[in-house]
Design an enzyme around this catalytic site. Structure first.
Site, PDB file in Angstrom:
ATOM      1  CE  LYS A   1      -7.931  -2.479   6.559  1.00 25.70           C
ATOM      2  NZ  LYS A   1      -8.007  -1.000   6.564  1.00 25.70           N
TER       3      LYS A   1
ATOM      4  CD  GLU B   1      -9.064  -0.939   0.373  1.00 28.72           C
ATOM      5  OE1 GLU B   1      -8.090  -1.213  -0.365  1.00 28.72           O
ATOM      6  OE2 GLU B   1      -8.987  -0.957   1.611  1.00 28.72           O
TER       7      GLU B   1
ATOM      8  CG  ASP C   1     -11.026  -0.969   4.640  1.00 26.76           C
ATOM      9  OD1 ASP C   1     -11.407  -1.384   5.744  1.00 26.76           O
ATOM     10  OD2 ASP C   1      -9.892  -0.465   4.493  1.00 26.76           O
TER      11      ASP C   1
ATOM     12  CE  LYS D   1      -4.176   3.665   2.219  1.00 30.14           C
ATOM     13  NZ  LYS D   1      -5.398   3.075   2.781  1.00 30.14           N
TER      14      LYS D   1
ATOM     15  N   GLY E   1      -4.660  -4.523   5.938  1.00 31.34           N
ATOM     16  CA  GLY E   1      -3.636  -4.274   6.955  1.00 31.34           C
ATOM     17  C   GLY E   1      -3.879  -2.956   7.649  1.00 31.34           C
TER      18      GLY E   1
ATOM     19  CB  SER F   1      -0.877  -0.056   1.264  1.00 35.09           C
ATOM     20  OG  SER F   1      -1.718   1.065   1.360  1.00 35.09           O
TER      21      SER F   1
ATOM     22  CG  ASP G   1      -7.972   2.264   0.431  1.00 32.21           C
ATOM     23  OD1 ASP G   1      -9.139   2.691   0.498  1.00 32.21           O
ATOM     24  OD2 ASP G   1      -7.388   1.734   1.400  1.00 32.21           O
TER      25      ASP G   1
ATOM     26  CE  LYS H   1      -4.917  -0.026   0.312  1.00 27.71           C
ATOM     27  NZ  LYS H   1      -5.670  -0.851   1.274  1.00 27.71           N
TER      28      LYS H   1
END
Ligand code: OSB
Ligand code: MG
Length: 385
Positions: free
Chosen positions: A274, A225, A250, A175, A302, A147, A200, A173
């Site tokens: 998660k 995400e 998520d 952000k 995570g 990430s 995400d 991934k």
């Protein structure tokens, strides 16, 4: 009658200790809501140490942060709920059924549950993963990705992606947030036409942003995400109906019923699981089973865990219903040194991490480093006052 708690310890629970810690991150992770760390890149967490009368010890990690940004829990709410309610309720017990009397506080709950399950795994001489899979076959290595936080520039983003690809990560991934989305993702796609790439948003958008989000459809992303509200399912269903790219939820998924509703109304097609967000391993296993039976792609998210939390996540990720690469990166992405003696390294040939094979979590907490991390926590709290 509530159903019985599905796991019983041979010996009663005699001690549960909480260890609030602060750990310097190798690299802070900037998301649309800010950072999990303080300015000095200190990640806070609570380790829970649970002991059975047999002497077996288990550990769990609470992934709440300093501030209620990703979720409403914080390190201090977790300490309060653990010390004043959860721990007194389970002392002397052989299972965690008494926790059913309390609502909420999923991250605090998961920490205690992980400590309990890993103590039982020690008591039975099994790795935690075997307890979770109940004898079903599971993977020895799990596929993982990395990430990447919001960077100061597109060039900086391309540079860090290049570094992660060189290290062997095969799923990236990024952000994103408004005004840090289409342009950066296009640049990444141009530079790397074939990599497994996803984004995400951590709830940074609303339905007013549909035109922007639709532009992401051209970039062949694995998934987007959590684009919308952190409790929302309904508006995600409106968005998913207009996107080709699968939405992965998520923040919005708190239990197996949320996954059922997500599927029923078409709010998303993929689940990020998660265990801290869904209140522990029992709920995590329910979601795993549901996704497996419905054919829903699933991966383990995570929260910048120490080796303790990552060991539990790896055990979960070893279950066969976890079908996509998880957000579980190598130790050197997070802490140097970590709290555990063992470090997790990336198997670069296939972008996997090997699941610990030892009994319980399969990792050993370094007591001296734990003590240092507790001192660092109290120093950081004092500095805030
Ligand atoms: O949204 O998945 C997230 C970290 C903290 C809070 C929220 C998230 C994350 C990550 C980290 O993406 C992934 C990792 O631990 O490697
Ligand atoms: Mg996320």
């Amino acid at each position: 009658m509530p159903e019985a708690y599905p796991l019983r310890a041979e010996a009663p629970i005699t001690h549960v200790r909480v260890h609030p810690i602060a750990m310097p991150l190798v690299e802070a992770l900037l998301t649309s809501f800010g950072s999990e760390a303080r300015q000095d890149a200190l990640r806070a967490a609570v380790l829970v140490e649970l002991e059975l009368a047999s002497g077996a010890i288990g550990w769990g990690e609470c992934v709440a942060s300093w501030a209620p940004r990703y979720s409403y829990e914080t390190v201090e709410t977790a300490l309060h709920v653990l010390r004043d309610f959860f721990i007194p309720a389970v002392l002397g017990e052989h299972d965690l059924g008494k926790l059913r009397a309390f609502r909420g506080h999923p991250m605090a709950r998961m920490a205690l549950e992980a400590a309990f399950w890993s103590a039982i795994a020690v008591e039975r001489g099994l790795p935690l993963g075997d307890l979770l899979s109940q004898g079903a076959p599971r993977k020895e290595r799990v596929a993982v990705g990395v990430s990447i936080g919001i960077q100061p520039s597109i060039d900086a983003t391309l540079a860090i992606i290049e570094k992660r690809l060189q290290e062997g990560y095969r799923r990236i991934k990024l952000k994103i947030k408004p005004n840090w989305d289409v342009e950066v993702l296009r640049a990444v796609r141009r530079a790397y036409p074939n990599i497994a790439l996803m984004a995400d948003a951590n709830s940074a958008y609303t339905l007013a942003d549909v035109p922007t989000l639709k532009q992401l459809d051209e970039l062949n992303l694995l998934m987007i995400e959590q684009p919308l509200g952190y409790l929302d399912l309904y508006q995600h269903s409106k968005l998913q109906a207009q996107l080709q790219t699968p939405i992965c939820l998520d923040e919005s998924i708190h239990n197996a019923d949320d996954v059922r509703l997500m599927l029923h109304i078409g709010a998303g097609k993929i689940v990020n699981l998660k265990p801290g967000r869904v209140g522990g391993l029992i709920e995590a296993l329910k979601i795993h089973e549901l996704c497996r039976s419905e054919g829903v792609p699933l991966w383990i998210g995570g929260m910048l865990e120490t080796g303790v939390g990552r060991a539990a996540n790896l055990a979960l990720a070893s279950l066969t219903g976890v079908t996509l690469p998880s957000d579980i990166s190598a130790t050197n992405r997070y802490y140097d040194p970590d709290l555990t003696e063992e470090t997790f390294t990336l198997n670069a040939e296939d972008s996997t991490i090997s699941v610990p094979k030892g009994v319980g979590l399969g990792v050993t907490v370094n007591r001296a480093r734990l003590a240092e991390a507790e001192v660092a926590y109290h120093k950081a709290v004092a500095a805030m006052e």
